[in-house]
Motif scaffolding. Structure first.
Motif, short mmCIF file in Angstrom:
data_model
loop_
_atom_site.label_atom_id
_atom_site.label_comp_id
_atom_site.label_asym_id
_atom_site.label_seq_id
_atom_site.Cartn_x
_atom_site.Cartn_y
_atom_site.Cartn_z
N ILE A 1 60.19 48.97 -8.26
CA ILE A 1 59.59 50.14 -7.60
C ILE A 1 60.36 51.40 -8.00
CG2 ILE A 1 58.74 48.83 -5.60
CD1 ILE A 1 61.11 50.18 -4.01
N ASP A 2 59.76 52.55 -7.76
CA ASP A 2 60.41 53.83 -8.07
C ASP A 2 61.29 54.21 -6.88
OD1 ASP A 2 61.18 56.32 -8.87
OD2 ASP A 2 59.16 57.06 -9.29
N HIS A 3 62.44 53.53 -6.80
CA HIS A 3 63.34 53.70 -5.64
C HIS A 3 63.89 55.11 -5.56
CE1 HIS A 3 66.50 52.96 -8.66
NE2 HIS A 3 65.74 51.95 -9.05
N ASN A 4 63.97 55.79 -6.70
CA ASN A 4 64.49 57.17 -6.72
C ASN A 4 63.49 58.12 -6.05
OD1 ASN A 4 66.29 59.35 -7.83
ND2 ASN A 4 64.45 59.82 -9.02
N PHE A 5 62.22 58.00 -6.40
CA PHE A 5 61.19 58.84 -5.78
C PHE A 5 61.01 58.44 -4.31
CE2 PHE A 5 57.05 60.38 -4.65
CZ PHE A 5 56.83 61.51 -5.43
N LEU A 6 60.95 57.13 -4.07
CA LEU A 6 60.73 56.65 -2.70
C LEU A 6 61.81 57.14 -1.74
CD1 LEU A 6 59.26 54.86 -0.61
CD2 LEU A 6 60.60 52.92 -1.46
N GLY A 7 63.08 57.07 -2.19
CA GLY A 7 64.18 57.52 -1.35
C GLY A 7 64.03 58.99 -0.98
N GLY A 8 63.71 59.83 -1.97
CA GLY A 8 63.55 61.26 -1.70
C GLY A 8 62.37 61.54 -0.80
N LEU A 9 61.29 60.79 -1.02
CA LEU A 9 60.10 60.96 -0.19
C LEU A 9 60.42 60.61 1.27
CD1 LEU A 9 57.00 61.53 -0.42
CD2 LEU A 9 56.67 59.07 -0.68
N CYS A 10 61.16 59.53 1.48
CA CYS A 10 61.53 59.13 2.84
C CYS A 10 62.43 60.17 3.49
CB CYS A 10 62.25 57.77 2.82
SG CYS A 10 61.16 56.38 2.44
N SER A 11 63.27 60.82 2.68
CA SER A 11 64.15 61.86 3.21
C SER A 11 63.34 63.06 3.71
CB SER A 11 65.14 62.28 2.12
OG SER A 11 65.91 63.36 2.52
N LEU A 12 62.33 63.46 2.93
CA LEU A 12 61.44 64.54 3.34
C LEU A 12 60.65 64.15 4.59
CD1 LEU A 12 59.99 67.27 2.74
CD2 LEU A 12 58.42 65.99 1.27
N ILE A 13 60.16 62.92 4.61
CA ILE A 13 59.40 62.42 5.75
C ILE A 13 60.23 62.48 7.03
CG2 ILE A 13 58.57 60.22 6.77
CD1 ILE A 13 57.33 59.61 3.97
N LYS A 14 61.50 62.12 6.90
CA LYS A 14 62.38 62.13 8.08
C LYS A 14 62.53 63.55 8.63
CE LYS A 14 65.83 61.18 10.90
NZ LYS A 14 65.59 60.65 12.24
N LEU A 15 62.71 64.54 7.76
CA LEU A 15 62.89 65.91 8.24
C LEU A 15 61.62 66.42 8.92
CD1 LEU A 15 64.97 67.58 5.36
CD2 LEU A 15 65.78 66.74 7.56
N ILE A 16 60.47 66.10 8.35
CA ILE A 16 59.21 66.55 8.96
C ILE A 16 58.98 65.82 10.29
CG2 ILE A 16 56.70 66.56 8.64
CD1 ILE A 16 57.21 67.27 5.71
#
Lengths: 303, 303
Positions: A259-274
């Motif tokens: 999986i694209d763990h690099n993109f997924l990790g960043g996406l989850c970080s953005l999701i958490k802030l929102i």
């Protein structure tokens, strides 16, 4: 003959100005992105072709990408003659006064197969910006303030190296009605629940993308962005018009079965802030919020 | 007086041998880890103290960590006299023939606050191993084969730079009854569903951890490992005895208000590979699997 013009609402990427080649739009809702001269242009074309022909990409996911209409030779924005362009959907043409945020996803913008020179340049930039710490960096922003004031469009450089707290403030300003360039007023967040929340809002769309990224082993996305767009004027009257799109695919590589763990990790970080902004509802907007002291931490009211 | 001995079942980390200091165990289920002399030792102690006193860490999550019993001066394994040791739960003392995998999580093992020298060494190692591509690397493994053969314990170096396909093969061998050192036989995966599957299996435990990592902004874990343990002998008779634990906390840093996207990404990558093994059930073990042609993709049987 089609009339091409320079887009009003571009917040990131190469822009047409001072004799530099940049994207163009027409009146029919198309966005013409000049093919970059090294292999980035051909890689982006190859990605769009793959995406729109790969039947293992679900339709609900394909809808997160700009529609693709092939390539076309049109006059370059710098007047240098005909140049090949990607013909894409203009993502903001249906908005009257779009508020736009471009968020480059991933704590790492380079990939193992890149040249050492490219890797070192990205490595340096990722460390100098918030990419490393946050898993993403803001690479462009415009917020529509009012018909009179127009747009708040901060310098890109001022956005790239923010702390989590600073990014959260920007994410609050993005959905607020009061002047975003003032640090005196707390953002009122009057659009937070309609833009970020709801079954069709930004958070729901990001979670839909996340579910795909937890599973897909087709593409790895480096230096791609999540583009967030909505229109303030119509948000309160109608249901949310907020859209999440993915853009910029000059650096897509094969997954190697991972999986694209690099993109997924960043996406989850953005999701958490929102998510935090939505659950912090009590702070913003404070005026319309009833007293909270009789509620326990589960939100149960004991009265 | 307590008797200390060198652990039988250590698969990664510094080991006591040839006059090198390493961990010790006693007969009561304790594991004594020598404090490292630079600040790594004191950082690991500080982490354990924080973890076991921080009330915002849920109990179900704290259970993923070895129990912590403070520090103690005991004779070092190398005979050099008294040395301070972390006193931890011995995670494998309750297993007769533990099969163990140590998986260092994260595509990046360095953190921004580290020294430039440390960053460059980790950066090089992450690129030379599978960390960069997979989001984790295997850093230790032993598989119990049989009473007669004993354990298969491949060289650590041979584990660190595997492709996704190679790691998947190891993850299959880990839950198979046939000889893991043979490449001739397909792993039979007879323990896959009881170890990886089920409401209490490895996948369920990893998903529980993942849920926490999507939300927690307390710690960022660099160079920490997921330790997977189970006992073949008892797995078929009783319900799963598979345990997931987190170990090695010499490089924990504060979160800065952001989730640990680096750890989360790697964890999701591991989860995906294990999910694939479970859903690939048809390939392994093929012999005991009924014909599948009457099942649709949802697993519904139409007969």
């Amino acid at each position: 003959m089609a009339m091409f013009k320079i887009p009003d609402h571009q917040v990131a990427g190469h822009q047409a100005s001072n004799g530099m080649i940049g994207p163009l739009i027409d009146d029919s809702g198309l966005f013409f992105k000049p093919l970059q001269k090294d292999d980035r242009g051909s890689k982006e074309v190859a990605f769009y072709k793959s995406l729109f022909s790969n039947t293992s990409v679900p339709d609900n996911i394909r809808a997160f990408f700009p529609a693709f209409h092939g390539t076309q030779l049109i006059p370059a924005s710098d007047g240098s003659g005909l140049h090949p362009h990607l013909v894409l959907q203009d993502l903001v043409s249906s908005y009257v006064n779009p508020s736009i945020m471009d968020i480059k996803i991933g704590s790492r913008t380079w990939y193992p197969q890149a040249s050492e020179d490219y890797i070192q340049r990205c490595f340096k930039k990722d460390r100098e910006t918030s990419s490393l710490a946050l898993g993403f960096r803001l690479s462009g922003l415009q917020i529509h303030v009012s018909q009179k004031v127009g747009y708040w469009k901060p310098e890109r450089r001022s956005l790239q190296n923010l702390s989590a707290e600073d990014v959260k403030l920007i994410l609050k300003k993005y959905v607020s009605s009061n002047a975003p360039d003032s640090d005196a007023d707390e953002p009122d967040c009057v659009f937070a629940s309609s833009v970020y929340g709801g079954s069709n809002g930004v958070l729901a769309q990001l979670l839909e993308l996340k579910t795909w990224f937890e599973d897909q082993t087709i593409y790895h996305f480096y230096s791609s962005s999540v583009l967030m767009v909505y229109d303030k004027e119509t948000t309160l009257e109608t249901k949310s018009n907020a859209a999440i799109k993915l853009v910029d695919f000059a650096h897509i590589v094969e997954s190697g079965g991972v999986i694209d763990h690099n993109f997924l990790g960043g996406l989850c970080s953005l999701i958490k802030l929102i998510s935090e902004i939505l659950s912090d509802g009590h702070n913003c907007p404070a005026k319309t919020c009833p007293p909270c002291s009789d509620e326990d931490s589960n939100g149960n009211n004991h009265r």
